[in-house]
Design a protein around this motif. Structure first.
Motif, PDB file in Angstrom:
ATOM      1  N   TYR A  17      -1.697 -68.993  58.096  1.00  0.00           N
ATOM      2  CA  TYR A  17      -2.240 -70.230  57.720  1.00  0.00           C
ATOM      3  C   TYR A  17      -1.657 -71.304  58.449  1.00  0.00           C
ATOM      4  O   TYR A  17      -0.777 -71.400  58.789  1.00  0.00           O
ATOM      5  N   GLN A  76      -2.449 -62.557  58.772  1.00  0.00           N
ATOM      6  CA  GLN A  76      -3.135 -63.627  58.424  1.00  0.00           C
ATOM      7  C   GLN A  76      -2.436 -64.509  58.429  1.00  0.00           C
ATOM      8  O   GLN A  76      -1.327 -64.746  57.890  1.00  0.00           O
ATOM      9  N   GLU A  87     -10.405 -55.967  58.335  1.00  0.00           N
ATOM     10  CA  GLU A  87      -9.921 -57.096  58.978  1.00  0.00           C
ATOM     11  C   GLU A  87     -11.064 -57.867  58.722  1.00  0.00           C
ATOM     12  O   GLU A  87     -11.204 -59.190  58.470  1.00  0.00           O
ATOM     13  N   LYS A 133     -10.680 -59.462  55.003  1.00  0.00           N
ATOM     14  CA  LYS A 133      -9.355 -60.185  54.509  1.00  0.00           C
ATOM     15  C   LYS A 133      -9.295 -61.511  54.182  1.00  0.00           C
ATOM     16  O   LYS A 133      -8.509 -62.095  53.465  1.00  0.00           O
ATOM     17  N   ASN A 134     -10.452 -62.425  54.526  1.00  0.00           N
ATOM     18  CA  ASN A 134     -10.360 -63.814  54.411  1.00  0.00           C
ATOM     19  C   ASN A 134     -11.143 -63.892  52.861  1.00  0.00           C
ATOM     20  O   ASN A 134     -11.404 -65.164  52.645  1.00  0.00           O
ATOM     21  N   PRO A 155     -11.152 -63.970  49.272  1.00  0.00           N
ATOM     22  CA  PRO A 155     -10.269 -64.191  47.952  1.00  0.00           C
ATOM     23  C   PRO A 155     -10.337 -62.691  47.206  1.00  0.00           C
ATOM     24  O   PRO A 155     -11.398 -62.169  47.041  1.00  0.00           O
TER      25      PRO A 155
END
Length: 186
Positions: free
Chosen positions: A186, A184, A96, A99-100, A102
């Protein structure tokens, strides 16, 4: 590192080090908090005797084979080791958090340290619940620091050079944890 900072580590090194230490501390504490939260959910609805019996059962073995590593505390399900709800959900905290980041910035190495930290956090959550001690700062928990090496050995290679946890088992452990990661958007 931004180009304008290259060659100036001595000037910025202290600030970078402090920021890295704070990020690591937050990561460890997040995993510790998750273990406590999940254990509270598991124990919810149990009376005091049931809670005590359940928690004590978790410590009747060594670190190599804790009941909470297995779904339903059933060691006969060895192909599902480290895939119990409490391990998977606690380990999911690591995924978690990252996850952001890359994918091309992720390490190729298996997330052994995150799984070890998850196991240690769960162990501490059981001990805190059993002894009624407030959680505090997981990063300063000396028992976890002392036991980390023991837990890491679960994931090292054996005397024949084989990993104790196969690549297939790692895939299942990671998949079980990622099942708890929120999608996630966007």
């Amino acid at each position: 590192m931004p180009n304008e900072m290259k060659g100036q580590y001595s000037q910025f090194g202290g600030a970078i080090r402090e920021m890295a230490i704070e990020i690591l501390k937050d990561w460890r504490n997040s995993i510790g908090d998750a273990a406590i939260t999940i254990l509270d959910q598991i124990l919810d609805g149990k009376n005091e005797d049931e809670r005590k019996t359940f928690i004590e059962a978790q410590f009747k073995s060594t670190y190599q084979d804790r009941p909470f590593y297995y779904p339903d505390n059933n060691a006969k399900r060895s192909k599902e080791v480290f895939q119990s709800r409490i391990v998977s959900e606690t380990f999911a905290t690591h995924f978690e958090i990252i996850k952001n980041i890359p994918d091309d910035s992720h390490s190729e190495a298996l997330p052994k340290a995150a799984l070890v930290l998850s196991i240690l956090a769960i162990d501490r959550a059981f001990r805190l619940s059993h002894n009624g001690i407030p959680p505090g700062d997981f990063s300063s928990y000396q028992r976890a620091k002392n036991s980390g090496t023991i837990i890491h050995q679960l994931f090292e290679k054996d005397e024949n050079g084989r990993g104790r946890v196969s690549a297939q088992l790692w895939s299942r452990i990671i998949a079980a944890a990622k099942a708890y990661v929120k999608p996630q958007y966007y």
